[in-house]
Design an enzyme around this catalytic site. Structure first.
Site, short mmCIF file in Angstrom:
data_model
loop_
_atom_site.label_atom_id
_atom_site.label_comp_id
_atom_site.label_asym_id
_atom_site.label_seq_id
_atom_site.Cartn_x
_atom_site.Cartn_y
_atom_site.Cartn_z
CD GLU A 47 -2.42 1.23 3.23
OE1 GLU A 47 -1.10 0.90 3.48
OE2 GLU A 47 -3.36 1.84 2.94
CG ASN A 110 -4.51 3.64 0.40
OD1 ASN A 110 -4.31 3.67 0.08
ND2 ASN A 110 -5.00 4.07 1.92
CE LYS A 127 -7.14 1.23 4.08
NZ LYS A 127 -5.92 2.03 4.58
CD GLU A 146 -5.58 4.66 6.04
OE1 GLU A 146 -6.38 4.78 5.04
OE2 GLU A 146 -4.98 3.86 6.66
CB CYS A 171 -3.69 -1.31 4.78
SG CYS A 171 -2.83 -2.08 6.45
CG ASN A 196 2.03 1.13 4.51
OD1 ASN A 196 3.59 1.42 4.78
ND2 ASN A 196 1.93 0.98 3.73
N1 CDT Z 1 -3.29 1.26 6.70
C1 CDT Z 1 -4.00 0.53 6.80
O1 CDT Z 1 -5.21 -0.04 6.92
N2 CDT Z 1 -2.85 0.31 8.51
C2 CDT Z 1 -3.98 0.12 9.19
C3 CDT Z 1 -3.62 -0.32 10.61
C4 CDT Z 1 -4.38 -0.21 12.39
S1 CDT Z 1 -5.76 1.00 11.88
C5 CDT Z 1 -5.01 2.64 12.88
C6 CDT Z 1 -4.22 -1.92 9.41
O2 CDT Z 1 -5.52 -2.18 9.56
O3 CDT Z 1 -3.36 -2.47 9.54
#
Ligand code: CDT
Length: 320
Positions: A47, A110, A127, A146, A171, A196
């Site tokens: 991502e 995204n 996304k 986000e 993600c 990420n």
């Molecule tokens: N990039 C992304 O969606 N990361 C989230 C981080 C946790 S929620 C703050 C994930 O679900 O991995």
């Protein structure tokens, strides 16, 4: 004839803010060459793979925010990646921040794209599940904005490519059963997911030690319950002081992990994926046509959050 797709994980180590897109694209090209050398047809990148994970910062200056977005794809920075893909005959999945113009208005997504072995973009995904928050929350060690910087995409489609039915997610989408099921109902055979994931989850720090477990749990469940391959690829390691998980892996329709990255840096790993293996699950335990009971699932689309049955009170944790 068996339908094999040789899929490579194109895991990235951290990208710092000072790293240029040209430097990152060189790293992506190096991974693509490694993947090609071991017979890959497709390489999956993370991502937001062209820049640092910028939603960790609260920014108000729109020009600064937009410096992390791509207005077209391919563009000057990514053209060398498309050229190499064409030369080597290898497809790729790439995540990036997309600035789109819609009816005279700028909209930010995204996004991920699927590029075939002739370097043609055959699918785009925006996304759906945007985690985090929209306003500055200084109590956090770092932000996860986000919800501020992106608009949710419209949904989950699938695309005929690489000899099968391919889907994409990004993600946080991988944690939601709905993501896989919506594509499962379209016959998906391989779901590609870049991510990420910071090790530290500010609202639930007790979960930090479980980050890698939850990563695999979600993707293994999604794969097995829909009889599909799932390919998850991290941007890992310490980026601008924030540590993110690795754990990139390829999950078979059986739910078993068949390949994984071992480091938190730039790393390629590969598996030979038989798309016909999906049918063993999709025609038996998860033959949706025979066994699903949609009449019992109405609440899934009718309701967003929890509504308690009459007379019940919410547990304290939920009231907070
Ligand atoms: N990039 C992304 O969606 N990361 C989230 C981080 C946790 S929620 C703050 C994930 O679900 O991995």
């Amino acid at each position: 004839m068996p339908r094999y797709v040789n899929v490579a994980l194109g895991q990235l180590g951290p990208i710092q803010r000072a790293d240029s897109r040209a430097q990152v694209v060189q790293r992506l090209c190096a991974l693509m060459r490694e993947a090609h050398a071991v017979g890959a047809h497709l390489i999956v990148y993370p991502e937001l793979a062209l820049t640092t994970f910028f939603p960790r910062w609260y920014m108000e200056d729109q020009a600064e925010i937009d410096s992390f977005f791509e207005r077209e794809m391919p563009n000057e920075a990514t053209r060398p990646l498309f050229a190499l893909a064409r030369e080597l005959g290898i497809g790729f999945y790439l995540g990036y921040a997309e600035l789109a113009e819609e009816g005279g208005r700028s909209v930010r997504y995204n996004t991920s794209i699927l590029v075939d072995r002739t370097a043609r973009i055959v699918a785009k995904y925006r996304k759906v599940h945007l985690p985090g928050h929209a306003e500055h929350e200084p109590w956090r060690r770092f932000q996860h904005l986000e919800k501020r910087y992106f608009t949710p995409g419209p949904g989950f489609g699938v695309t005929r490519a690489f000899g099968g039915v391919m889907g994409m997610a990004i993600c946080n989408d991988r944690r939601w059963a709905e993501t896989y099921r919506v594509m499962g109902l379209q016959g998906v055979e391989m779901v590609l997911i870049g991510y990420n994931t910071p090790v530290h989850n500010a609202p639930a720090p007790d979960h930090d030690d479980l980050s890698l477990f939850h990563n695999e749990l979600s993707m293994q469940a999604g794969a097995y319950q829909n009889g599909t391959w799932v390919v998850g690829v991290a941007k890992a390691g310490v980026e601008e002081g924030v540590d993110s998980i690795g754990g990139s892996c390829i999950v078979a329709p059986s739910g078993e992990v068949v390949a994984r990255c071992l480091t938190k840096g730039d790393e390629m790993a590969i598996a030979r994926c038989d798309l016909d293996f999906c049918g063993i699950y999709q025609r038996t335990t998860f033959d949706f046509d025979r066994h699903r009971q949609p009449h019992a699932y109405g609440l899934i689309v009718e309701r967003k959050g929890v509504t308690l049955a009459a007379g019940e009170s919410a547990p304290a944790a939920r009231q907070a």
